[in-house]
Scaffold this active site. Structure first.
Site, mmCIF file in Angstrom:
data_model
loop_
_atom_site.group_PDB
_atom_site.id
_atom_site.type_symbol
_atom_site.label_atom_id
_atom_site.label_comp_id
_atom_site.label_asym_id
_atom_site.label_seq_id
_atom_site.Cartn_x
_atom_site.Cartn_y
_atom_site.Cartn_z
ATOM 1 N N CYS A 199 -12.815 7.475 6.981
ATOM 2 C CA CYS A 199 -12.227 8.230 5.430
ATOM 3 C C CYS A 199 -12.846 9.585 5.238
ATOM 4 C CB CYS A 199 -12.776 7.397 4.494
ATOM 5 S SG CYS A 199 -14.956 7.108 4.523
ATOM 6 N N HIS A 212 -17.819 5.424 1.002
ATOM 7 C CA HIS A 212 -16.510 4.987 1.121
ATOM 8 C C HIS A 212 -15.761 6.411 0.220
ATOM 9 C CE1 HIS A 212 -11.851 4.710 1.750
ATOM 10 N NE2 HIS A 212 -12.075 4.665 0.380
ATOM 11 N N ASP A 263 -6.114 7.059 -2.108
ATOM 12 C CA ASP A 263 -6.522 6.462 -0.912
ATOM 13 C C ASP A 263 -5.819 6.329 0.240
ATOM 14 O OD1 ASP A 263 -9.226 5.100 0.803
ATOM 15 O OD2 ASP A 263 -8.744 2.967 -0.548
#
Length: 285
Positions: free
Chosen positions: A81, A119, A136
């Site tokens: 991420c 995250h 995302d």
């Protein structure tokens, strides 16, 4: 915020934008519109795989933009991420979008205890719309489009189903929860707040994720490729194929299959020494 302080921004001016857009196969408009944002999220998410192989192979995972471009653009690798979000944020900033980093706490797969908020995701605004969007691109399983920051019922992005809930946590009065439908039915995927995160904040989380023995990304190979109609996951030696209706297939790989599967399924070409090192790791015993 100090608008002239580069620490608050994403180094978009340093991005080789042409090379990045070619890497993800994007040939569309370069204005900061909602249509452009949707196309960019789809192109990035379906092109650049999620992978933790650098930390598994004992190498550092730098987040400076030059390193991200060298790895994911020039050498056509993936990332987790923090890497995906750092590269994507630079591209959005370069194109004129409003970009703010956010931090999420993964709840998917957690049976007890509490995971750290490691995250990375993005709050994004466009030039032709007054709504706020969450992008995302670094979770490994979509979504394939930005989703609006507004509480509502179930929504679909492509064939995949999600639900966003605005709730009150025990210690936080402004908590958002993303739910996802998959092979285990509806599950909580992660929670996040709107507290802004900057590159230095991501650097701290990245250090834990890439080096701590408590991190799931230092324990075994974990690779994902998310496409409109299928989600591929390599978890150690287990290859999982998931579909939007919740069905899935699973099989255990032989060690000799790993390089071929990485190339053909996940579009990751490892060098021969790295492929050998991966196949000889203790996690695959």
């Amino acid at each position: 915020m100090q608008p002239n302080d580069p620490a608050y921004y994403w180094n978009g001016a340093e991005l080789d934008l042409d090379a990045y857009l070619a890497r993800i196969g994007y040939t569309g408009d370069r204005t900061p519109t909602l249509a452009t944002l949707r196309a960019l999220v789809h192109a990035h998410t379906t092109t650049i795989p999620f992978e933790n192989l650098e930390s598994i192979l004992g190498r550092p995972v730098p987040l400076d933009l030059e390193s991200l471009q060298d790895k994911m653009v020039r050498h056509r690798r993936g990332g987790y991420c923090y890497e995906n979000v750092g590269l994507f944020a630079a591209a959005l900033e370069r194109l004129g979008f409003g970009v703010t980093g956010l931090s999420g706490r993964v709840t998917m797969g957690v049976s007890d205890g509490l995971r750290p908020a490691t995250h990375a995701l993005l709050r994004v605004t466009t030039g032709d719309d007054d709504r706020v969007w969450i992008c995302d691109v670094g979770f490994g399983s979509g979504p394939l489009a930005p989703y609006e920051l507004v509480e509502g019922g179930e929504f679909a992005l492509g064939h995949w189903r999600f639900r966003l809930e605005h709730t009150t946590g025990e210690l936080d009065s402004d908590l958002w929860v993303l739910h996802q439908f998959g092979r285990d039915g509806w599950i909580d995927r992660y929670t996040f707040t709107l507290n802004p995160q900057y590159r230095i904040d991501f650097a701290v989380g990245n250090h834990f994720v890439s080096t701590s023995p408590r991190s799931p990304f230092t324990a075994r190979p974990f690779v994902q490729r998310f496409l409109p109609d299928v989600h591929h996951v390599l978890d150690n030696r287990t290859l999982i194929t998931e579909y939007p209706d919740g069905s899935s297939e699973t099989r255990e790989l032989e060690l000799a299959e790993l390089p071929k599967v990485l190339t053909e399924v996940f579009d990751i070409d490892l060098s021969e020494p790295d492929a050998t090192a991966l196949a000889q790791g203790p996690w695959l015993a």
